[in-house]
Design an enzyme around this catalytic site. Structure first.
Site, PDB file in Angstrom:
ATOM      1  N   THR B  13       0.924  -1.159  -0.077  1.00 25.02           N
ATOM      2  CA  THR B  13      -0.093  -0.014  -0.060  1.00 25.02           C
ATOM      3  C   THR B  13       0.898   1.233  -0.134  1.00 25.02           C
ATOM      4  OG1 THR B  13      -1.575  -1.359   1.275  1.00 25.02           O
ATOM      5  CG2 THR B  13      -1.988   0.939   1.126  1.00 25.02           C
ATOM      6  N   GLU B 128       9.578  11.031   9.232  1.00 27.02           N
ATOM      7  CA  GLU B 128       8.331  11.434   9.828  1.00 27.02           C
ATOM      8  C   GLU B 128       7.087  10.409   9.826  1.00 27.02           C
ATOM      9  OE1 GLU B 128       7.573  15.188  10.185  1.00 27.02           O
ATOM     10  OE2 GLU B 128       6.202  13.718  11.229  1.00 27.02           O
ATOM     11  N   GLY B 133       1.579   8.771  11.339  1.00 26.84           N
ATOM     12  CA  GLY B 133       1.366   8.941   9.808  1.00 26.84           C
ATOM     13  C   GLY B 133       1.460  10.395   9.217  1.00 26.84           C
ATOM     14  N   GLU B 189      -4.896  -4.877  11.421  1.00 29.16           N
ATOM     15  CA  GLU B 189      -4.246  -6.055  10.568  1.00 29.16           C
ATOM     16  C   GLU B 189      -4.961  -7.213  10.907  1.00 29.16           C
ATOM     17  OE1 GLU B 189      -1.616  -5.648   8.676  1.00 29.16           O
ATOM     18  OE2 GLU B 189      -1.397  -3.494   9.258  1.00 29.16           O
ATOM     19  N   ASP B 200       2.892  -0.956  19.163  1.00 23.15           N
ATOM     20  CA  ASP B 200       2.807  -0.034  18.239  1.00 23.15           C
ATOM     21  C   ASP B 200       2.973   1.131  18.564  1.00 23.15           C
ATOM     22  OD1 ASP B 200       2.443   0.528  15.116  1.00 23.15           O
ATOM     23  OD2 ASP B 200       1.094   2.023  16.344  1.00 23.15           O
ATOM     24  N   LYS B 204       6.524   3.961  18.689  1.00 18.68           N
ATOM     25  CA  LYS B 204       6.445   5.463  18.237  1.00 18.68           C
ATOM     26  C   LYS B 204       6.923   6.322  19.403  1.00 18.68           C
ATOM     27  CE  LYS B 204       2.761   4.196  14.875  1.00 18.68           C
ATOM     28  NZ  LYS B 204       1.162   4.275  15.063  1.00 18.68           N
TER      29      LYS B 204
END
Lengths: 329, 329
Positions: B13, B128, B133, B189, B200, B204
């Site tokens: 993607t 970034e 996102g 997912e 996750d 970050k």
């Protein structure tokens, strides 16, 4: 040690904030940009007015003295009002300086010509502080311009208006009472016309339009309204329906290719990105081609929020342009 | 015409989004950076898998073929999983390329050594897209590092968890039902463990810690909790009291100088900057020394939001580093 020489024009709240931050962050700035910044000169209007001590700094009321500083490389402009600020910045650029400003009325009118002049002469212009104070809206849009596209911008760009609307809604007090408190708290000027008439937000919107769309709409064709005509009844009625008046500045390119802008109170519901923004904060919702809507929120004014983005601007300009005038003493 | 040669590693993607944007924005990128970017090669895992047509582009399943491209200058990495992504990026930097990644697990672990290597070899790293996102959190903190100071960060960094919590609160449905819908909508997912366990968001947060504080806390000392233990009763009870559970990642330097971090559900009231963030959006509230709290909100994942900040990263790196390898054909 080699230093970057800088001057501050205007030594009110913001000018003093710049002086403080440049000194407090001397080592950090040197580590990040390659050389420390030194405030070498300060321009004041009245030499007799009491002001904080600035040891070793030339303090003058004559603009020509500023340019007599050997190797002056950065000029911070923190003067209230369009002139002489605009003329000073033009002369500073012609003298080969980077300029950094917080002056929204001046910049909305003269920004594009100052930028063109700077480009031609190989210097830079920083104006992050002209819009939404400490919120990095200008840098965000500059980055979006690289590979994305701004399709529309909606912002709460005047903290005073937002403070008054919030207070009217939450405490059911009149516009006049809310304004009085804003003045007592130092959020609104003694003459609050620019804030409550929408003109302050309008100027910021024009600056955003120039950056995002490469042009401004014709000023006289932009509907501009302030919050001064909203009644307490209207605000309270809206609140009972779960709606809120926000003073919103909006700009986008219409289907005909023309820039469409408006400034005024808008009734919005809970799904709107600016619904939850209360108090003196500013907020800008940037609609983009590839990344949906990005919203940035933070303090829209104040000594340190404004001053810190001006010092950041100077650091960014020094990083972009190789040092040309380092002065070794 | 002289062009910048780029490669994409991984053509899922995000990789396809990069390809699309680089082509759609060719003229804009050339105007902003000085030369157009051309996707010269794409690394795929399985050559037989159907994929969009990419005329004139070398598509290969052999990593060595990528480096056979003459003058390769930028490598976009959009591979799922830590390895071989980390090794590929190290090799790309050693080959003199700028690298741009969206790989948060890999970057939380290997980011600082990749950055050190790039610094040594005169190339750049863009990351970034690893955090939040399309929301420009990394660039905002990089700017704050110039002359301000980040004192704390609180973020909703996992859109899937926020979507599930929002749905449980608004529709009074169970965690399992909300997760199922998140999967059907493509937000989660097939194996949602990393999202709902907090890992996750943890990765970050570690990336943000490294950037804001120059170091990460010891991983095993950071309390990490997911949303998978929250019951519907707890969420609904909170809502009736006007409170909301948000999955919040928090990092700050404690009074003892140690970095303190935590990841997990937190019950917050309406005055908290993250109270109003519903759905799949990410939001990061950055507390600063001079500019109060700056909050940035936007899409935390998705093909185009992720891809567009990766292309922006490449443009920023090309602007920072003089072109060294322009290929004229």
């Amino acid at each position: 040690m080699a230093t970057v020489k800088a001057a501050i024009l205007g030594f009110g709240t913001v000018g003093q904030g710049i002086y403080h931050i440049v000194n407090e962050r001397k080592e950090q700035l040197a580590a990040r940009t390659g050389a420390p910044i030194e405030i070498a000169a300060i321009l004041v209007r009245n030499l007799d007015k009491p002001r904080p001590d600035t040891p070793g700094v030339l303090v003058t009321d004559r603009f020509e003295d500023i340019f007599a500083v050997p190797g002056l490389e950065v000029v911070f402009e923190a003067i209230v009002g369009e002139e002489p600020a605009g003329t000073y910045l033009e002369q500073a650029i012609k003298a080969g300086c980077h300029v950094v400003t917080a002056n929204k009325v001046m910049y909305a009118k003269a920004g594009s010509s100052l930028e063109a002049l700077a480009r031609e002469l190989g210097t830079g212009v920083g104006y992050e502080a002209t819009v939404a104070g400490g919120v990095p809206v200008i840098k965000t849009i500059e980055n979006l311009n690289l590979a994305n596209e701004v399709t529309g911008i909606q912002g709460i760009l005047n903290g005073t208006s937002n403070f008054i609307l919030t207070k009217m809604r939450k405490e059911e007090c009149t516009f006049a009472d809310a304004l009085k408190e804003a003045q007592e708290l130092g959020y609104a000027e003694a003459d609050p016309t620019n804030d409550v008439s929408g003109f302050d937000a309008f100027c910021k919107l024009m600056i955003l339009s120039g950056l995002a769309f490469g042009e401004q709409p014709e000023w006289e064709r932009v509907p501009m309204d302030g919050i001064d005509n909203l009644t307490l009844d209207e605000v309270v009625d809206a609140d009972r329906q779960g709606l809120r008046y926000r003073h919103i500045a909006d700009v986008r390119r219409g289907e005909d290719g023309e820039i469409q802008a408006s400034v005024g109170p808008v009734l919005i519901g809970p799904d709107h990105p600016l619904y939850g923004i209360d108090g003196v904060d500013n907020a800008v919702a940037i609609e983009t081609a590839y990344a949906g809507t990005l919203t940035a929120i933070g303090p829209g004014a104040g000594m340190y929020p404004t001053a810190t983005v001006m010092v950041e601007d100077a650091a960014v300009l020094l990083l972009k342009h190789p040092f040309r005038k380092l002065v070794t003493e």
